[in-house]
Design a protein around this motif. Structure first.
Motif, PDB file in Angstrom:
ATOM      1  N   ALA A 112       0.880  -1.230  -0.031  1.00 38.56           N
ATOM      2  CA  ALA A 112       0.065  -0.027  -0.087  1.00 38.56           C
ATOM      3  C   ALA A 112       0.901   1.239   0.105  1.00 38.56           C
ATOM      4  CB  ALA A 112      -0.834   0.104   1.302  1.00 38.56           C
ATOM      5  N   ALA A 113       2.090   1.251   0.832  1.00 37.42           N
ATOM      6  CA  ALA A 113       2.786   2.434   0.934  1.00 37.42           C
ATOM      7  C   ALA A 113       3.400   2.579  -0.456  1.00 37.42           C
ATOM      8  CB  ALA A 113       3.932   2.253   1.953  1.00 37.42           C
ATOM      9  N   PHE A 114       3.907   1.484  -1.048  1.00 34.60           N
ATOM     10  CA  PHE A 114       4.482   1.703  -2.551  1.00 34.60           C
ATOM     11  C   PHE A 114       3.659   2.303  -3.621  1.00 34.60           C
ATOM     12  CE2 PHE A 114       8.256  -0.565  -0.878  1.00 34.60           C
ATOM     13  CZ  PHE A 114       9.308  -0.220  -1.682  1.00 34.60           C
ATOM     14  N   ALA A 115       2.306   1.676  -3.466  1.00 32.26           N
ATOM     15  CA  ALA A 115       1.167   2.316  -4.344  1.00 32.26           C
ATOM     16  C   ALA A 115       1.294   3.974  -4.118  1.00 32.26           C
ATOM     17  CB  ALA A 115       0.112   1.534  -4.078  1.00 32.26           C
ATOM     18  N   ARG A 116       1.230   4.444  -2.957  1.00 39.33           N
ATOM     19  CA  ARG A 116       1.065   5.988  -3.071  1.00 39.33           C
ATOM     20  C   ARG A 116       2.401   6.728  -3.074  1.00 39.33           C
ATOM     21  NH1 ARG A 116       0.221   3.893   2.461  1.00 39.33           N
ATOM     22  NH2 ARG A 116       1.691   5.051   3.978  1.00 39.33           N
ATOM     23  N   ALA A 117       3.423   5.947  -3.080  1.00 38.45           N
ATOM     24  CA  ALA A 117       4.696   6.800  -2.972  1.00 38.45           C
ATOM     25  C   ALA A 117       5.076   7.752  -4.171  1.00 38.45           C
ATOM     26  CB  ALA A 117       6.144   5.756  -2.971  1.00 38.45           C
ATOM     27  N   LYS A 118       5.707   8.823  -3.874  1.00 36.04           N
ATOM     28  CA  LYS A 118       6.152   9.946  -5.165  1.00 36.04           C
ATOM     29  C   LYS A 118       7.375   9.366  -5.502  1.00 36.04           C
ATOM     30  CE  LYS A 118       6.377  13.733  -7.037  1.00 36.04           C
ATOM     31  NZ  LYS A 118       5.355  14.360  -7.893  1.00 36.04           N
ATOM     32  N   HIS A 119       8.071   8.743  -4.777  1.00 37.32           N
ATOM     33  CA  HIS A 119       9.603   8.153  -5.556  1.00 37.32           C
ATOM     34  C   HIS A 119       9.667   6.506  -5.047  1.00 37.32           C
ATOM     35  CE1 HIS A 119      10.924  12.460  -6.467  1.00 37.32           C
ATOM     36  NE2 HIS A 119      10.507  12.662  -5.137  1.00 37.32           N
TER      37      HIS A 119
END
Length: 781
Positions: free
Chosen positions: A178-185
């Motif tokens: 989930a964190a990777f899905a919303r990451a900017k970089h």
């Protein structure tokens, strides 16, 4: 004694005998009627043994005995254990190969023991080995870590056709995804951490004795954990009660984790000694060590880091393939799985998920080696941060600062398994940057460029677990025993193999009991004399051994108060103890500990009914591990014409908790940095992919760092006492290596970056650097 209290830079008291040639190593022990063992080893990485003809060898001059795997089977010798278990992809327990004393029907790596020849001299044994005829059926082999699980790869063990020993996931996968899905970089890279050979100054050794009168064995060997090894040999190999086997580890010339493993030769000398009723000695030669010792490291990791638009770490994802070798070393599975918490580093990354796949290959087993998974973890997190810094345009130091765990947050539960009890990571970083004169890096870069050199500066902020493992804290034992002259002997369950334990325990005795060093003797490494011990590994001796010493010393003091009260005609409750003296509260009437110890052996001077003598033992289990941490700054210059990388400056500030002895600490840090830098710049065990033959089987092909390869190390400490042991000690034995591996390679990458080289795997040898520079920068003209 104030000059021997904790924190003072006391010179090592054990060094004079060693420097004068009066050390007592296993090879210095020569017994009457001693015979010699030579091990005939497999020349193949994978082969079936169709037959062994030893008749000519048995008849050779000076030969006393020839043994094969068939003899071991007839004598019902057992196999070595794997102390850590994990699960296969289907949920079943991981396969543990039968790690025998001698190969039986197949061999699985070059150097595997096949025939043991015992003779009057080592020369006679070697000559006889030439006469052994073995009928081999050579099989296909696989040695490369990443190739071990590829489709069609040769099968190491028939029981495991996919070569996967275990798959070990840890962390919250859903949260990470989930964190990777919303990451900017998102940054991603694949890191190969090379396989290394340990190469201690003293190779492995074994001298076996059998006493038919008592039906009892004695083994002299360079070992890190004699009590643990006694249980391994007694229970798993010979099926004996532990008290029928005595292990003595005399002086040990370096171990670094490798000598904590169980090896076939330890059993061979005991087995043969019983058969011929003569002592049997085996001393590894250096060329033999390369193919017979357990190796270390050797894994491939794909690492991904997710960041928001401000550079805050959101999640870390790691997938590692760990090469376990053909057999499981005693703690081989531990290395690959038990120090993964180090991937959290000194950072607030909230979500981390790791999957480790342990694979079999036709190589030597891999075992703990200075760091045992910690340098690998720190390398992955620190290198991916450097890559993220370049991708986002944020300075590498600033990016670390934005994500660093604040001291006020301690104790801190990280995103992966560890809970840090203490630490001041940002202060340690700032101290290290000041020590390294970081503001002048740009000027040094310009000066190097003017000389035609590629300059790089790298940093690493690292933390490790020491004194663990966290889930099963291991106890340690200490006994303090006074004699009738008032001298004390410390019987320690830890064992020194270069760390300076004699000095350390004398400092404990001076600080806690007020004893001068000349009144304290250390005994370790003998299972008949030391009642219990776990040994020395994992940077645990000062913290756990120190806690056990403190507990035993407190018992000494309490009994001493009863005796002193009797001598001073005062109640024990009115007796105080400080700086080696018992004093009646509020008076100048006192008696020192030495006199109390002497009096304890005279019945007339003792309280009625009290047991004579002054001694105490303690076994202490720490409530949890400690977390040493530090910040490393490395600077390198690379000659683009030759590819030679030179470390020009190195600074480190470590938090190892309360510092016992600054001199010992610096020695540990220096040695650790040298070993980390050695792997980064020089060391790599290389196999021929076709035949499985070891190509780096001597120092002609395997490089080790020398004194002139290393600069002056600027070392300082930021003492933040541990909360998990009464002395506040965190441990220092592995700290240098944990930080050096990423810091040196960080500097190398910084030097190569202007050429457009984004990624370069260790080791940064001149030849490999030269090729990378040539490929990245076409020749002018």
């Amino acid at each position: 004694m104030r000059e021997f209290e904790l924190g003072r830079a006391v010179p090592r008291t054990e060094d004079i005998p060693l420097l004068c040639g009066r050390g007592r190593y296993t090879d210095d022990i020569v017994l009457p009627r001693q015979s010699h063992l030579y091990v005939l080893r497999s020349p193949h990485a994978a082969a079936r043994i169709r037959g062994i003809d030893t008749a000519a060898a048995v008849a050779a001059p000076g030969v006393l005995l020839v043994l094969t795997g068939a003899d071991a089977a007839r004598d019902r010798l057992g196999t070595f254990a794997s102390r850590v278990q994990r699960r296969r992809p289907d949920g079943s327990a991981n396969f543990v190969p039968p790690y025998r004393v001698l190969a039986f029907d197949r061999v699985h790596h070059v150097g595997e023991p096949v025939v043991a020849i015992i003779a009057e001299s080592i020369a006679a044994a070697k000559d006889a080995a030439e006469l052994v005829e073995i009928d081999w059926e050579i099989l296909a082999s696989v040695t490369d870590t990443a190739a071990a699980t590829a489709a069609g790869a040769p099968i190491v063990w028939d029981e495991v056709p996919d070569n996967i020993c275990f798959v070990y996931p840890v962390g919250d996968k859903a949260a990470v995804d989930a964190a990777f899905a919303r990451a900017k970089h998102v940054v991603k890279e694949r890191f190969h951490i090379s396989r290394v050979a340990v190469n201690p100054l003293e190779g492995r050794t074994a001298l076996g004795i059998y006493d038919p009168r008592d039906d009892r064995y004695t083994l002299y060997a360079g070992l890190q954990a004699p009590h643990v090894m006694r249980l391994e040999l007694a229970a798993n190999i010979f099926k004996l009660p532990a008290n029928q086997l005595r292990l003595i580890a005399p002086d040990v010339g370096g171990a670094f984790g490798m000598k904590g493993s169980a090896y076939p030769e330890l059993a061979m000398v005991l087995w043969a000694a019983k058969k011929i009723e003569r002592p049997v000695k085996w001393i590894a030669e250096r060329s033999e060590s390369f193919i017979a010792d357990h190796h270390a490291r050797d894994n491939v990791s794909t690492v991904e880091l997710a960041l928001d638009d401000g550079g805050k770490f959101l999640a870390l994802r790691v997938a590692t393939i760990a090469n376990l070798g053909a057999y499981l070393a005693s703690m081989g599975v531990h290395v690959a799985t038990n120090n993964l918490g180090g991937l959290a580093g000194t950072y607030t990354t909230p979500h981390i998920h790791v999957t480790v796949t342990g694979v079999f290959s036709n190589t030597n087993p891999t075992c703990p080696y200075r760091g045992a998974g910690r340098p690998e973890a720190s390398y992955c997190i620190e290198r991916i941060i450097d890559i993220a810094a370049r991708a986002t345009g944020i300075d590498a130091v600033e990016l670390r600062r934005r994500n660093m765990i604040p001291a006020a947050a301690m104790p801190y539960k990280t995103g992966l398994t560890f809970t840090y009890d203490s630490g001041a990571f940002e202060k340690t970083m700032d101290m290290a940057l000041a020590l390294a004169d970081w503001p002048s890096v740009a000027a040094r870069r310009r000066a190097a460029a003017a000389r035609g050199k590629l300059y790089g500066a790298g940093v690493a902020s690292v933390v490790e677990m020491a004194g663990g493992p966290a889930d099963i804290p291991l106890e340690e034992g200490i006994e303090i025993r006074f004699d009738a002259t008032g001298h004390a002997t410390v019987f320690a369950g830890t064992h020194s193999h270069g760390q300076g334990h004699e000095t350390m325990y004398r400092q404990f005795a001076g600080h806690i009991l007020g004893l001068p060093p000349e009144r304290v003797r250390l005994v370790n490494g003998d299972t008949d004399l030391v009642f219990h011990g776990r040994g020395t590994f994992g940077s645990r001796s000062a913290s756990v051994g120190g806690a056990a010493f403190l507990c035993a010393a407190q018992k000494i003091i309490e009994k001493g108060k009863l005796i002193a009260g009797h001598l001073l005609e005062a109640a024990a409750l009115d007796i105080e103890f400080a700086e080696g003296r018992f004093t009646v509260t509020g008076t100048d009437r006192s008696v020192d500990l030495v006199e109390v110890a002497k009096a304890s052996f005279i019945a007339q001077r003792m309280p009625r009914g009290m047991e004579l003598g002054l001694d105490a033992n303690a076994v202490v289990t720490p409530p949890g591990p400690t977390f040493p941490n530090g910040f490393h700054v490395c600077e390198v210059e690379i000659d683009p014409d030759t590819g030679v990388a030179t470390i020009t400056r190195y600074a480190v500030v470590d938090d190892v908790g309360r510092v016992v002895n600054p001199l010992l600490l610096k020695g540990q840090i220096h040695g650790g940095i040298a070993q980390g830098a050695g792997q980064a710049l020089l060391e790599s065990v290389v196999y021929d992919p076709g035949s499985g033959q070891l190509l780096t089987g001597s120092f002609m092909d395997y490089g080790l760092p020398r004194a002139d390869d290393l600069p002056f190390f600027a070392v300082a400490s930021n003492e933040v006492p541990a909360e998990t042991n009464p002395l506040g000690i965190k441990g220092a034995g592995e700290a240098g290596t944990v930080g050096a591996l990423p810091a040196v390679m960080s500097a190398v990458h910084d030097a190569l970056a202007p050429l457009g080289i984004r990624h370069f795997d260790m080791p940064a040898t001149p030849e490999r650097l030269w090729r990378a520079i040539r490929e990245a920068k076409p020749p002018s003209g």
